[in-house]
Scaffold this active site. Structure first.
Site, mmCIF file in Angstrom:
data_model
loop_
_atom_site.group_PDB
_atom_site.id
_atom_site.type_symbol
_atom_site.label_atom_id
_atom_site.label_comp_id
_atom_site.label_asym_id
_atom_site.label_seq_id
_atom_site.Cartn_x
_atom_site.Cartn_y
_atom_site.Cartn_z
ATOM 1 N N HIS A 18 0.830 -1.194 0.000
ATOM 2 C CA HIS A 18 0.000 0.000 0.000
ATOM 3 C C HIS A 18 0.874 1.257 0.000
ATOM 4 O O HIS A 18 2.089 1.198 0.151
ATOM 5 C CB HIS A 18 -0.986 0.015 1.188
ATOM 6 C CG HIS A 18 -0.386 0.333 2.525
ATOM 7 N ND1 HIS A 18 -1.147 0.664 3.620
ATOM 8 C CD2 HIS A 18 0.897 0.383 2.945
ATOM 9 C CE1 HIS A 18 -0.369 0.896 4.650
ATOM 10 N NE2 HIS A 18 0.875 0.735 4.279
ATOM 11 N N CYS A 37 5.431 5.351 4.952
ATOM 12 C CA CYS A 37 4.225 4.783 4.334
ATOM 13 C C CYS A 37 3.737 5.637 3.162
ATOM 14 O O CYS A 37 2.801 5.247 2.464
ATOM 15 C CB CYS A 37 3.116 4.591 5.372
ATOM 16 S SG CYS A 37 3.326 3.099 6.354
ATOM 17 N N HIS A 43 4.943 -0.126 -0.464
ATOM 18 C CA HIS A 43 5.694 -1.031 0.418
ATOM 19 C C HIS A 43 4.697 -2.046 0.961
ATOM 20 O O HIS A 43 3.479 -1.839 0.887
ATOM 21 C CB HIS A 43 6.347 -0.252 1.569
ATOM 22 C CG HIS A 43 5.343 0.402 2.438
ATOM 23 N ND1 HIS A 43 4.761 1.598 2.130
ATOM 24 C CD2 HIS A 43 4.743 -0.011 3.574
ATOM 25 C CE1 HIS A 43 3.873 1.907 3.051
ATOM 26 N NE2 HIS A 43 3.833 0.944 3.940
ATOM 27 N N HIS A 45 3.126 -5.048 3.790
ATOM 28 C CA HIS A 45 2.922 -5.454 5.182
ATOM 29 C C HIS A 45 2.437 -6.899 5.206
ATOM 30 O O HIS A 45 1.757 -7.353 4.286
ATOM 31 C CB HIS A 45 1.856 -4.595 5.872
ATOM 32 C CG HIS A 45 2.299 -3.200 6.144
ATOM 33 N ND1 HIS A 45 3.166 -2.875 7.160
ATOM 34 C CD2 HIS A 45 1.998 -2.030 5.521
ATOM 35 C CE1 HIS A 45 3.368 -1.564 7.170
ATOM 36 N NE2 HIS A 45 2.678 -1.023 6.180
ATOM 37 N N ASP A 83 -4.929 -10.596 -0.692
ATOM 38 C CA ASP A 83 -3.623 -11.230 -0.529
ATOM 39 C C ASP A 83 -2.761 -11.077 -1.780
ATOM 40 O O ASP A 83 -3.223 -11.337 -2.896
ATOM 41 C CB ASP A 83 -3.812 -12.721 -0.206
ATOM 42 C CG ASP A 83 -2.506 -13.376 0.218
ATOM 43 O OD1 ASP A 83 -1.649 -12.692 0.830
ATOM 44 O OD2 ASP A 83 -2.335 -14.577 -0.053
ATOM 45 N N HIS A 84 -1.522 -10.640 -1.575
ATOM 46 C CA HIS A 84 -0.561 -10.416 -2.663
ATOM 47 C C HIS A 84 -1.061 -9.374 -3.667
ATOM 48 O O HIS A 84 -0.753 -9.463 -4.856
ATOM 49 C CB HIS A 84 -0.182 -11.725 -3.359
ATOM 50 C CG HIS A 84 0.733 -12.567 -2.520
ATOM 51 N ND1 HIS A 84 0.286 -13.290 -1.439
ATOM 52 C CD2 HIS A 84 2.064 -12.762 -2.570
ATOM 53 C CE1 HIS A 84 1.309 -13.899 -0.873
ATOM 54 N NE2 HIS A 84 2.414 -13.585 -1.534
ATOM 55 N N GLU A 128 -1.162 -4.613 11.535
ATOM 56 C CA GLU A 128 -0.347 -4.186 10.397
ATOM 57 C C GLU A 128 1.113 -4.568 10.649
ATOM 58 O O GLU A 128 1.855 -4.915 9.725
ATOM 59 C CB GLU A 128 -0.479 -2.681 10.177
ATOM 60 C CG GLU A 128 0.102 -2.221 8.862
ATOM 61 C CD GLU A 128 -0.231 -0.772 8.575
ATOM 62 O OE1 GLU A 128 -1.141 -0.522 7.770
ATOM 63 O OE2 GLU A 128 0.405 0.108 9.180
HETATM 64 NI NI NI Z 1 2.485 0.958 5.571
#
Ligand code: NI
Length: 139
Positions: A18, A37, A43, A45, A83-84, A128
């Site tokens: 995100h 972020c 990047h 998580h 996911d992914h 997160e």
């Molecule tokens: Ni983040």
């Protein structure tokens, strides 16, 4: 015993990328508010999702809810969507919504609430990172 409610927890996991960014703010303000972020290249998580379902224990099965059914619901409606994926680019949910943990947990709640019978209470925890996590609804 008149109160036969039990809380059942199911823990799930997804990886997603995100970027936190508010297009209404300047680049400097975005950098100040969101730090790493706000990285334009995104990047990732490793999100942990804990689904809590509370309800009466069924006399026939001894279950509140079959955890296989719960797991399948989360898999189909949440994991297969997030996911992914890049949350900003690959899902419709965050086209105009900043994908903070707060907003993600509310989106997932709305998805799952539609799938789980209203006789159950639903609460979610979304991690997160190991140290940063949110809960919805509160109370
Ligand atoms: Ni983040």
């Amino acid at each position: 015993m008149s109160q036969r409610k039990v809380a059942v927890y199911r823990k799930e996991h997804f990886n997603a990328a995100h970027r936190l960014h508010n297009p209404q703010l300047s680049d400097a303000e975005n950098a100040r508010l969101f730090g790493k972020c706000n990285n334009p290249s995104y990047h990732g998580h490793n999100y942990e999702l804990i689904v809590k379902v509370t309800g009466e224990v069924d006399e026939k099965t001894g279950y509140v809810i079959d955890t296989k059914i719960l797991s399948d619901l989360v898999k189909v409606h949440v994991l297969e969507v997030f996911d992914h994926r890049n949350l900003n680019l690959d899902t419709d949910y965050f086209k105009n919504l900043n994908p903070t943990a707060e907003n993600i947990v509310m989106v997932i709640y709305d998805i799952l609430r539609k799938q789980i019978d209203s006789r159950y209470d639903l609460k979610l925890m979304l991690y997160e990172t190991e140290r940063n996590f949110v809960e919805f609804p509160v109370g």
